[in-house]
Design a protein around this motif. Structure first.
Motif, PDB file in Angstrom:
ATOM      1  N   MET A 572       4.600  -4.697 -12.666  1.00 24.28           N
ATOM      2  CA  MET A 572       4.778  -3.467 -11.909  1.00 24.28           C
ATOM      3  C   MET A 572       3.497  -3.037 -11.188  1.00 24.28           C
ATOM      4  SD  MET A 572       7.116  -1.204 -11.170  1.00 24.28           S
ATOM      5  CE  MET A 572       8.303  -1.226 -12.507  1.00 24.28           C
ATOM      6  N   GLY A 573       2.334  -3.203 -11.816  1.00 26.97           N
ATOM      7  CA  GLY A 573       1.078  -2.819 -11.178  1.00 26.97           C
ATOM      8  C   GLY A 573       0.830  -3.606  -9.905  1.00 26.97           C
ATOM      9  N   TYR A 574       1.213  -4.879  -9.886  1.00 25.14           N
ATOM     10  CA  TYR A 574       1.034  -5.706  -8.694  1.00 25.14           C
ATOM     11  C   TYR A 574       2.021  -5.305  -7.600  1.00 25.14           C
ATOM     12  CZ  TYR A 574      -1.741  -8.461 -11.948  1.00 25.14           C
ATOM     13  OH  TYR A 574      -2.679  -8.855 -12.859  1.00 25.14           O
ATOM     14  N   VAL A 575       3.229  -4.913  -8.024  1.00 23.24           N
ATOM     15  CA  VAL A 575       4.209  -4.421  -7.051  1.00 23.24           C
ATOM     16  C   VAL A 575       3.687  -3.166  -6.358  1.00 23.24           C
ATOM     17  CG1 VAL A 575       6.518  -3.437  -6.789  1.00 23.24           C
ATOM     18  CG2 VAL A 575       6.161  -5.438  -8.252  1.00 23.24           C
ATOM     19  N   ILE A 576       3.164  -2.235  -7.136  1.00 18.40           N
ATOM     20  CA  ILE A 576       2.654  -0.977  -6.566  1.00 18.40           C
ATOM     21  C   ILE A 576       1.465  -1.257  -5.651  1.00 18.40           C
ATOM     22  CG2 ILE A 576       1.525   1.206  -7.150  1.00 18.40           C
ATOM     23  CD1 ILE A 576       3.215   1.211  -9.724  1.00 18.40           C
ATOM     24  N   ASP A 577       0.581  -2.145  -6.077  1.00 17.44           N
ATOM     25  CA  ASP A 577      -0.587  -2.473  -5.249  1.00 17.44           C
ATOM     26  C   ASP A 577      -0.156  -3.084  -3.915  1.00 17.44           C
ATOM     27  OD1 ASP A 577      -3.622  -2.929  -5.080  1.00 17.44           O
ATOM     28  OD2 ASP A 577      -2.816  -4.950  -4.738  1.00 17.44           O
ATOM     29  N   GLY A 578       0.758  -4.041  -3.962  1.00 12.64           N
ATOM     30  CA  GLY A 578       1.224  -4.659  -2.720  1.00 12.64           C
ATOM     31  C   GLY A 578       1.940  -3.670  -1.832  1.00 12.64           C
ATOM     32  N   MET A 579       2.792  -2.823  -2.410  1.00 14.07           N
ATOM     33  CA  MET A 579       3.512  -1.826  -1.622  1.00 14.07           C
ATOM     34  C   MET A 579       2.550  -0.853  -0.932  1.00 14.07           C
ATOM     35  SD  MET A 579       6.772  -1.826  -1.269  1.00 14.07           S
ATOM     36  CE  MET A 579       8.189  -2.752  -1.870  1.00 14.07           C
ATOM     37  N   ARG A 580       1.498  -0.449  -1.630  1.00 12.50           N
ATOM     38  CA  ARG A 580       0.528   0.476  -1.020  1.00 12.50           C
ATOM     39  C   ARG A 580      -0.110  -0.140   0.219  1.00 12.50           C
ATOM     40  NH1 ARG A 580      -2.201   2.449  -6.715  1.00 12.50           N
ATOM     41  NH2 ARG A 580      -0.858   4.269  -7.058  1.00 12.50           N
ATOM     42  N   HIS A 581      -0.516  -1.398   0.095  1.00 11.59           N
ATOM     43  CA  HIS A 581      -1.135  -2.040   1.252  1.00 11.59           C
ATOM     44  C   HIS A 581      -0.150  -2.169   2.408  1.00 11.59           C
ATOM     45  CE1 HIS A 581      -4.229  -3.266  -1.718  1.00 11.59           C
ATOM     46  NE2 HIS A 581      -5.021  -3.380  -0.654  1.00 11.59           N
ATOM     47  N   LEU A 582       1.065  -2.588   2.120  1.00 15.61           N
ATOM     48  CA  LEU A 582       2.022  -2.835   3.193  1.00 15.61           C
ATOM     49  C   LEU A 582       2.563  -1.543   3.795  1.00 15.61           C
ATOM     50  CD1 LEU A 582       3.952  -5.784   1.522  1.00 15.61           C
ATOM     51  CD2 LEU A 582       2.300  -5.925   3.395  1.00 15.61           C
ATOM     52  N   LEU A 583       2.724  -0.492   2.970  1.00 15.60           N
ATOM     53  CA  LEU A 583       3.208   0.788   3.493  1.00 15.60           C
ATOM     54  C   LEU A 583       2.144   1.503   4.332  1.00 15.60           C
ATOM     55  CD1 LEU A 583       5.191   2.301   0.476  1.00 15.60           C
ATOM     56  CD2 LEU A 583       6.134   1.520   2.645  1.00 15.60           C
ATOM     57  N   TYR A 584       0.886   1.449   3.894  1.00 13.90           N
ATOM     58  CA  TYR A 584      -0.148   2.277   4.504  1.00 13.90           C
ATOM     59  C   TYR A 584      -0.979   1.547   5.550  1.00 13.90           C
ATOM     60  CZ  TYR A 584       0.895   4.891   0.223  1.00 13.90           C
ATOM     61  OH  TYR A 584       1.538   5.543  -0.795  1.00 13.90           O
ATOM     62  N   SER A 585      -1.275   0.248   5.323  1.00 14.03           N
ATOM     63  CA  SER A 585      -2.201  -0.427   6.245  1.00 14.03           C
ATOM     64  C   SER A 585      -1.687  -1.748   6.789  1.00 14.03           C
ATOM     65  CB  SER A 585      -3.539  -0.677   5.534  1.00 14.03           C
ATOM     66  OG  SER A 585      -3.351  -1.521   4.401  1.00 14.03           O
ATOM     67  N   GLY A 586      -0.695  -2.366   6.179  1.00 13.00           N
ATOM     68  CA  GLY A 586      -0.181  -3.635   6.653  1.00 13.00           C
ATOM     69  C   GLY A 586      -0.675  -4.792   5.812  1.00 13.00           C
ATOM     70  N   PRO A 587      -0.222  -6.006   6.132  1.00 14.08           N
ATOM     71  CA  PRO A 587      -0.590  -7.186   5.330  1.00 14.08           C
ATOM     72  C   PRO A 587      -2.096  -7.394   5.283  1.00 14.08           C
ATOM     73  CG  PRO A 587       1.180  -7.694   6.871  1.00 14.08           C
ATOM     74  CD  PRO A 587       0.664  -6.347   7.251  1.00 14.08           C
ATOM     75  N   SER A 588      -2.563  -7.877   4.140  1.00 16.33           N
ATOM     76  CA  SER A 588      -3.972  -8.196   3.967  1.00 16.33           C
ATOM     77  C   SER A 588      -4.084  -9.293   2.920  1.00 16.33           C
ATOM     78  CB  SER A 588      -4.765  -6.958   3.533  1.00 16.33           C
ATOM     79  OG  SER A 588      -4.358  -6.534   2.239  1.00 16.33           O
ATOM     80  N   ALA A 589      -5.292  -9.825   2.781  1.00 20.56           N
ATOM     81  CA  ALA A 589      -5.508 -10.891   1.802  1.00 20.56           C
ATOM     82  C   ALA A 589      -5.248 -10.409   0.384  1.00 20.56           C
ATOM     83  CB  ALA A 589      -6.937 -11.420   1.932  1.00 20.56           C
ATOM     84  N   ASP A 590      -5.443  -9.102   0.141  1.00 22.14           N
ATOM     85  CA  ASP A 590      -5.221  -8.584  -1.213  1.00 22.14           C
ATOM     86  C   ASP A 590      -3.759  -8.733  -1.639  1.00 22.14           C
ATOM     87  OD1 ASP A 590      -7.876  -7.851  -1.357  1.00 22.14           O
ATOM     88  OD2 ASP A 590      -7.515  -5.839  -0.548  1.00 22.14           O
ATOM     89  N   VAL A 591      -2.827  -8.702  -0.664  1.00 17.08           N
ATOM     90  CA  VAL A 591      -1.401  -8.784  -1.004  1.00 17.08           C
ATOM     91  C   VAL A 591      -1.044 -10.176  -1.512  1.00 17.08           C
ATOM     92  CG1 VAL A 591       0.935  -8.457  -0.097  1.00 17.08           C
ATOM     93  CG2 VAL A 591      -0.929  -7.019   0.728  1.00 17.08           C
ATOM     94  N   LEU A 592      -1.838 -11.181  -1.116  1.00 20.57           N
ATOM     95  CA  LEU A 592      -1.527 -12.539  -1.547  1.00 20.57           C
ATOM     96  C   LEU A 592      -1.549 -12.667  -3.066  1.00 20.57           C
ATOM     97  CD1 LEU A 592      -3.525 -14.607   1.107  1.00 20.57           C
ATOM     98  CD2 LEU A 592      -1.061 -14.093   1.041  1.00 20.57           C
ATOM     99  N   LEU A 593      -2.486 -12.006  -3.731  1.00 22.68           N
ATOM    100  CA  LEU A 593      -2.530 -12.030  -5.188  1.00 22.68           C
ATOM    101  C   LEU A 593      -1.270 -11.427  -5.770  1.00 22.68           C
ATOM    102  CD1 LEU A 593      -3.939 -12.440  -7.927  1.00 22.68           C
ATOM    103  CD2 LEU A 593      -5.050 -10.197  -7.572  1.00 22.68           C
ATOM    104  N   ASP A 594      -0.829 -10.284  -5.203  1.00 23.69           N
ATOM    105  CA  ASP A 594       0.378  -9.629  -5.700  1.00 23.69           C
ATOM    106  C   ASP A 594       1.591 -10.536  -5.504  1.00 23.69           C
ATOM    107  OD1 ASP A 594      -1.201  -7.321  -6.202  1.00 23.69           O
ATOM    108  OD2 ASP A 594      -1.020  -6.764  -4.091  1.00 23.69           O
TER     109      ASP A 594
END
Length: 630
Positions: A572-594
């Motif tokens: 769940m923590g990875y889901v929330i982290d990925g959603m924050r990046h994609l909702l607020y700023s868009g795809p990034s390298a950090d989302v790859l881990l999630d």
């Protein structure tokens, strides 16, 4: 029998009638009801705080008199009411207290009587803090207390800035006054330095004069001492001079008297000789001489008389000179007498002058020494005046002397020196948007959980027919994955279009949400396949563990130490982290881990389901007649 066929058969089973179809629709809408309604209700609560009733009590009596009178409490009250941030009600202290107690007001701010006096007390160098009273009641709402604390802090900051700006402005005005007075002092110091130099020059001349006076005084004292010595016999000599002058005057008077008598006799002789000429002329004419002969005789007689006339002239001149000599001698005698009379006084005066000259000489020497010391002191005064002038000049350049506009801007900067420039790399925008990643993740898990209230994790028919375990596992998961995909599509559509939450990257967000649903359905599917009814309970337990460890509201670093390993381990923590990046700023390298973590959980879930399908190929009594069925 492949996995797609197994999934289609399971969906046909569930949609065989009207109620099953409605049940499927309800399952698809469960995440929507959970997440979208909650996000809608909490979309922007801070934007509606103007509906929250709050009380403000202004008991401030102000400070100062006349033009200096100020009521800062009234200024704060009016400013809060104009702001419209809350539904402010100005009440009495008792009404505010009762209103907070009864829930009529969320909180109350009370401004005491001495508020303005305390804020301005620093000007009198008797500083004391001004206080405001914040009244809250957690029985009404706990967050009201938190909001009230923030409001009170904002009020305090606003007042501090206002008072700080005024204090700094007064401080800078004081600097301007100090600059003005220092400038006058500097001008005075320059004049003092100039005057000190003139004083030094004059003091030098005075010292030179004092030195000359000391030298001349010494010479005068010596000369007067000599004069005193030489005039000690002056009274006696002048008495003798007066006595001799009297005798000379008496003799001259006798000579003048004799000469006067002789002159008178000579004058008489001349008169007689004049008469003789007349008589002789008559007698000669009577005796028969003609006029030429008479004149010849008179001429001869005149020639004979010439020496007598010359002697008479000399006698008359000598007599006059002797008279003048007698008069002068008498005057000399008189003057000599006066001189003899004054000589003692003159001698005494010369003696006094000699003594005074001696005293003068000593005083002149002392004056010379004093002037030398005074000159040294004047030179030090000149040096000190120059230092004072230079020091005041340097200090004057360091004292601020700003115009009104600069002083006001400086005062505002001093009161509020730090401006926060919010350079946000990504912004949620609203409170609801900030919670969206958390509740979308939770809704997806709940959606996956409720699917298996109707769906069978593994097909009994396929297991009996000897279908390979992987096909059975994937077939049992695939139907749930399709419904889960429908759930997140409906959920994101509602969150984006109905609730109004902005999504920075819609396509990537949708793809990530679908991956999340696939992963969560695989996990819940594996739990149900492995443990049956107990698996549903374990699904609830995992939901609770993820609720408390995912870091959906506060940063996960604030979690207790015992829960932080769960944050790193559960998806769940990875889901929330990925959603924050994609909702607020868009795809990034950090989302790859999630994405990688979710894919890993998806693979693990399908693997576990495959293991469960393999185990279910052998029937046991527990499978035929389970102890617990849900």
């Amino acid at each position: 029998m492949n996995a797609v066929h197994l999934a289609r058969n399971e969906l046909r089973r569930l949609t065989a009638g009207t109620l099953p179809k409605l049940a499927i629709a309800a399952l698809v809408l469960v995440p929507l009801l959970y997440a979208s309604l909650y996000l809608y209700s909490n979309y922007d609560p801070y934007g509606r705080l103007d509906n929250l009733p709050a009380a403000i009590v202004d008991d401030d009596t102000g400070s100062g008199t006349g033009e200096d009178h100020r009521e800062i409490g009234r200024e704060v009250t009016d400013e809060l009411q104009r702001s419209g941030d809350f539904d402010w009600h100005e009440t009495s202290r008792e009404e505010a207290h009762n209103g907070v107690r009864d829930g009529d007001y969320a909180f109350a701010i009370t401004i005491p009587r001495d508020f303005s006096a305390a804020l301005t007390s620093s000007a009198d160098f008797e500083p004391r803090q001004a206080g405001i009273t914040l009244t809250t009641n957690d029985a009404n709402n706990y967050l009201s207390h938190t909001i009230a604390d923030q409001v009170a802090e904002q009020v305090r900051d606003t007042i501090a800035k206002k008072v700080g700006t005024q204090a700094a402005d007064r401080f800078l005005v004081g600097f301007s006054t100090v600059h003005e007075r220092t400038e006058k002092a500097a001008n005075g110091a320059r004049q003092l330095a100039s005057g000190a130099r003139e004083l030094r020059d004059g003091q030098q001349q005075l010292a030179n004069g004092a030195s000359q006076l000391a030298t001349s005084g010494s010479q005068l004292s010596s000369s007067l001492a000599t004069l005193k010595s030489n005039t000690e016999d002056l009274p006696e000599q002048t008495r003798k001079l007066a006595s001799g002058a009297n005798r000379v005057a008496a003799g001259n008077e006798q000579i003048a008297a004799t000469a006067s008598a002789l002159a008178q006799g000579s004058a008489d002789l001349q008169n007689q000789l004049d008469n003789v000429n007349d008589r002789l002329g008559r007698q000669l004419r009577e005796g028969g001489l003609d006029e030429n002969e008479v004149q010849h005789v008179l001429g001869v007689l005149g020639n004979v008389r010439t020496p007598v006339d010359e002697a008479d002239n000399r006698i008359q001149q000598t007599s006059a000179q002797l008279d003048a000599l007698a008069t002068g001698a008498r005057q000399v005698a008189s003057g000599a007498g006066k001189l003899a009379t004054s000589a003692p006084q003159l001698s005494g005066g010369i003696a006094q002058a000699a003594d005074g000259a001696s005293t003068l000489s000593k005083g002149a020497s002392s004056l010379d020494e004093g002037q030398t010391e005074a000159l040294n002191g004047t030179k030090q005064l000149v040096s000190g005046a120059d230092d004072l002038r230079d020091g005041l000049g340097q200090g004057l350049r360091q004292i601020p002397n700003t115009d009104d506009d600069t002083r006001e801007r400086t005062a505002r900067t001093i009161a509020d020196p730090v401006a926060v420039d919010n350079a946000s790399m990504a912004s949620a925008g609203t409170y609801g948007a900030g919670l969206a990643p958390f509740f979308i993740g939770l809704a997806t898990w709940i959606g996956a959980f409720v699917l298996f209230l109707l769906l069978r994790p593994l097909s009994t028919r396929a297991l009996t027919a000897g279908t390979p375990p992987l096909r059975v596992a994937v077939g049992g998961w695939l139907s749930a994955a399709l419904l889960g995909t429908a759930q997140v599509v409906v959920l994101l559509a509602a969150v984006t279009w109905l609730v109004g939450i902005h999504v920075a990257s819609p396509a990537a967000t949708l793809g990530f949400a679908i991956l999340t649903s696939l992963t969560f359905t695989a996990i819940v599917h594996a739990l149900n396949a492995l443990f049956g009814a107990v698996g549903k309970f374990l699904g609830l337990v995992l939901l609770v563990l993820q609720l408390v460890s995912a870091g959906g509201t506060f940063p996960w670093q604030t979690l207790p130490d015992a829960l932080q390993p769960l944050h790193a381990a559960l998806p769940m923590g990875y889901v929330i982290d990925g959603m924050r990046h994609l909702l607020y700023s868009g795809p990034s390298a950090d989302v790859l881990l999630d994405v990688g973590v979710l894919v890993a959980y998806l693979v693990v879930g399908l693997t576990a389901s495959t293991v469960a399908a393999r185990r279910r190929r052998t029937w046991t009594v527990g499978q035929l007649k389970p102890e617990l069925a849900l």
